[in-house]
Enzyme design. Structure first.
Site, PDB file in Angstrom:
ATOM      1  N   ILE A  16     -19.162 -14.434  33.330  1.00  0.00           N
ATOM      2  CA  ILE A  16     -20.318 -14.085  32.498  1.00  0.00           C
ATOM      3  C   ILE A  16     -19.934 -14.247  31.032  1.00  0.00           C
ATOM      4  O   ILE A  16     -19.013 -13.587  30.540  1.00  0.00           O
ATOM      5  CB  ILE A  16     -20.777 -12.636  32.740  1.00  0.00           C
ATOM      6  CG1 ILE A  16     -21.103 -12.414  34.219  1.00  0.00           C
ATOM      7  CG2 ILE A  16     -21.993 -12.302  31.867  1.00  0.00           C
ATOM      8  CD1 ILE A  16     -21.392 -10.956  34.575  1.00  0.00           C
ATOM      9  N   ASP A  76     -14.723 -17.664  22.165  1.00  0.00           N
ATOM     10  CA  ASP A  76     -15.946 -17.981  21.424  1.00  0.00           C
ATOM     11  C   ASP A  76     -16.494 -19.285  21.976  1.00  0.00           C
ATOM     12  O   ASP A  76     -15.877 -20.348  21.816  1.00  0.00           O
ATOM     13  CB  ASP A  76     -15.621 -18.127  19.936  1.00  0.00           C
ATOM     14  CG  ASP A  76     -16.848 -18.374  19.074  1.00  0.00           C
ATOM     15  OD1 ASP A  76     -17.928 -18.655  19.631  1.00  0.00           O
ATOM     16  OD2 ASP A  76     -16.727 -18.289  17.838  1.00  0.00           O
ATOM     17  N   ASN A 103     -24.768 -16.570  29.499  1.00  0.00           N
ATOM     18  CA  ASN A 103     -25.606 -15.585  28.819  1.00  0.00           C
ATOM     19  C   ASN A 103     -25.438 -15.608  27.297  1.00  0.00           C
ATOM     20  O   ASN A 103     -26.336 -15.194  26.576  1.00  0.00           O
ATOM     21  CB  ASN A 103     -25.262 -14.185  29.348  1.00  0.00           C
ATOM     22  CG  ASN A 103     -25.857 -13.079  28.514  1.00  0.00           C
ATOM     23  OD1 ASN A 103     -27.067 -12.857  28.527  1.00  0.00           O
ATOM     24  ND2 ASN A 103     -25.015 -12.392  27.755  1.00  0.00           N
ATOM     25  N   TYR A 169     -34.300 -21.373  16.902  1.00  0.00           N
ATOM     26  CA  TYR A 169     -34.029 -20.672  18.153  1.00  0.00           C
ATOM     27  C   TYR A 169     -34.858 -21.258  19.294  1.00  0.00           C
ATOM     28  O   TYR A 169     -34.333 -21.505  20.388  1.00  0.00           O
ATOM     29  CB  TYR A 169     -34.332 -19.182  18.005  1.00  0.00           C
ATOM     30  CG  TYR A 169     -34.068 -18.401  19.268  1.00  0.00           C
ATOM     31  CD1 TYR A 169     -32.772 -18.245  19.756  1.00  0.00           C
ATOM     32  CD2 TYR A 169     -35.114 -17.813  19.985  1.00  0.00           C
ATOM     33  CE1 TYR A 169     -32.522 -17.549  20.925  1.00  0.00           C
ATOM     34  CE2 TYR A 169     -34.880 -17.111  21.150  1.00  0.00           C
ATOM     35  CZ  TYR A 169     -33.576 -16.975  21.622  1.00  0.00           C
ATOM     36  OH  TYR A 169     -33.339 -16.280  22.773  1.00  0.00           O
ATOM     37  N   LYS A 173     -33.581 -23.067  22.833  1.00  0.00           N
ATOM     38  CA  LYS A 173     -33.961 -22.635  24.178  1.00  0.00           C
ATOM     39  C   LYS A 173     -34.775 -23.701  24.919  1.00  0.00           C
ATOM     40  O   LYS A 173     -34.719 -23.781  26.152  1.00  0.00           O
ATOM     41  CB  LYS A 173     -34.715 -21.306  24.109  1.00  0.00           C
ATOM     42  CG  LYS A 173     -33.826 -20.128  23.734  1.00  0.00           C
ATOM     43  CD  LYS A 173     -32.655 -19.977  24.700  1.00  0.00           C
ATOM     44  CE  LYS A 173     -31.792 -18.776  24.395  1.00  0.00           C
ATOM     45  NZ  LYS A 173     -30.671 -18.613  25.348  1.00  0.00           N
ATOM     46  N   VAL A 202     -36.897  -8.275  25.160  1.00  0.00           N
ATOM     47  CA  VAL A 202     -35.835  -7.424  25.704  1.00  0.00           C
ATOM     48  C   VAL A 202     -35.196  -6.689  24.533  1.00  0.00           C
ATOM     49  O   VAL A 202     -34.747  -7.317  23.573  1.00  0.00           O
ATOM     50  CB  VAL A 202     -34.753  -8.246  26.422  1.00  0.00           C
ATOM     51  CG1 VAL A 202     -33.733  -7.324  27.072  1.00  0.00           C
ATOM     52  CG2 VAL A 202     -35.380  -9.178  27.456  1.00  0.00           C
TER      53      VAL A 202
END
Length: 272
Positions: A16, A76, A103, A169, A173, A202
């Site tokens: 993860i 990183d 993630n 952003y 995505k 979120v």
């Protein structure tokens, strides 16, 4: 929550990224409860150690006998040279990976086109796109060799719908969504599964980072409504990973009840 204790997740090893907080941390803890082994990857070593301790406690509390191996990798994902050293940092007994959860990602600022700094553009693309692709390329070859695996990418409502003040952003995505879709088509002749989780609002440290540490501005984003939590999204990730091998949840689009699109939401608490 019995689905998270499925035998399909017992002793599986999960990588993860961005595991030091928010959705990544919550996902690590749920996999630990399900009897999986977890490799937690992020830049903040101290925060990773705290999440690792939470995973150990969650696994112990669950009473599951399988799994329970946890390791941290300070890395990183925006630095491809660090990704190239990933396997060297993973303990030998955790090098058979079953699931990759990409993630790591963030947003900076709400500036409009023409006002956005080059450093912000480079930072978002380096982590959200180039880092995700680099981690995927590393693990997909591993999955091909073992003829099994699952890649779960964290997309966003921003990958479905552009909005003002989020041009960079949303571009990152949209790139994640396109990359994920192409990869799924390329891997259709293999048992490797590919999933994109697309959250709406979120409440994590996400907006605090967007507003460069301004907690007041971040709080206003969720004012008057009940947003999703990191655990809400973690449940969808672990659910996707726990499906039968022949089942692939290609896209999971998750919104709070009070949100209908990137810019349409209802704030009932603000009216009280």
């Amino acid at each position: 929550m019995s689905c998270f204790n499925s035998s399909r997740l017992l002793d599986k090893t999960v990588v993860i990224t961005g595991a030091s907080a928010g959705i990544g941390a919550a996902t690590a803890i749920l996999f630990a409860k399900a009897g999986s082994n977890v490799i937690l990857v992020a830049r903040r070593d101290d925060a990773l150690k705290k999440v690792q301790d939470q995973c150990v406690a969650a696994h112990k509390e669950s009473g599951v006998s399988a799994g329970g191996k946890f390791a941290t990798v300070k890395l990183d994902v925006s630095d491809r040279s660090q990704i190239a050293q990933f396997w060297d940092k993973v303990p030998a007994d955790l090098r058979k990976v079953d699931v990759l959860v990409n993630n790591a990602g963030f947003v900076l600022g709400v500036e409009k086109v023409g006002e956005i700094s080059e450093s912000d553009i480079e930072s978002m693309f380096s982590t959200n796109v180039f880092g995700l692709i680099a981690m995927t390329q590393l693990l997909v070859n591993h999955f091909k060799e073992q003829n099994s695996g699952h890649i779960i990418n964290l997309g966003s409502i921003a990958g479905r719908e552009p909005y003002a003040g989020g041009s960079i952003y949303t571009a990152t995505k949209h790139a994640v969504r396109a990359f994920t879709g192409s990869m799924m088509r390329e891997l259709v002749s293999t048992p490797i599964r590919v999933t994109e989780i697309q959250p709406g609002m979120v409440e994590t440290e996400f907006s605090v980072i967007r507003f460069r540490g301004d907690k007041g501005a971040a709080d206003k984003v969720y004012e008057g409504l009940e947003p999703l939590t990191g655990t809400d999204i973690a449940e969808e990730i672990v659910w996707a990973a726990s499906r039968p091998p022949h089942v692939n949840l290609a896209e999971v689009f998750v919104l709070p009840v009070s949100q209908a699109s990137a810019t349409i939401n209802h704030r009932p608490k603000a009216q009280q």
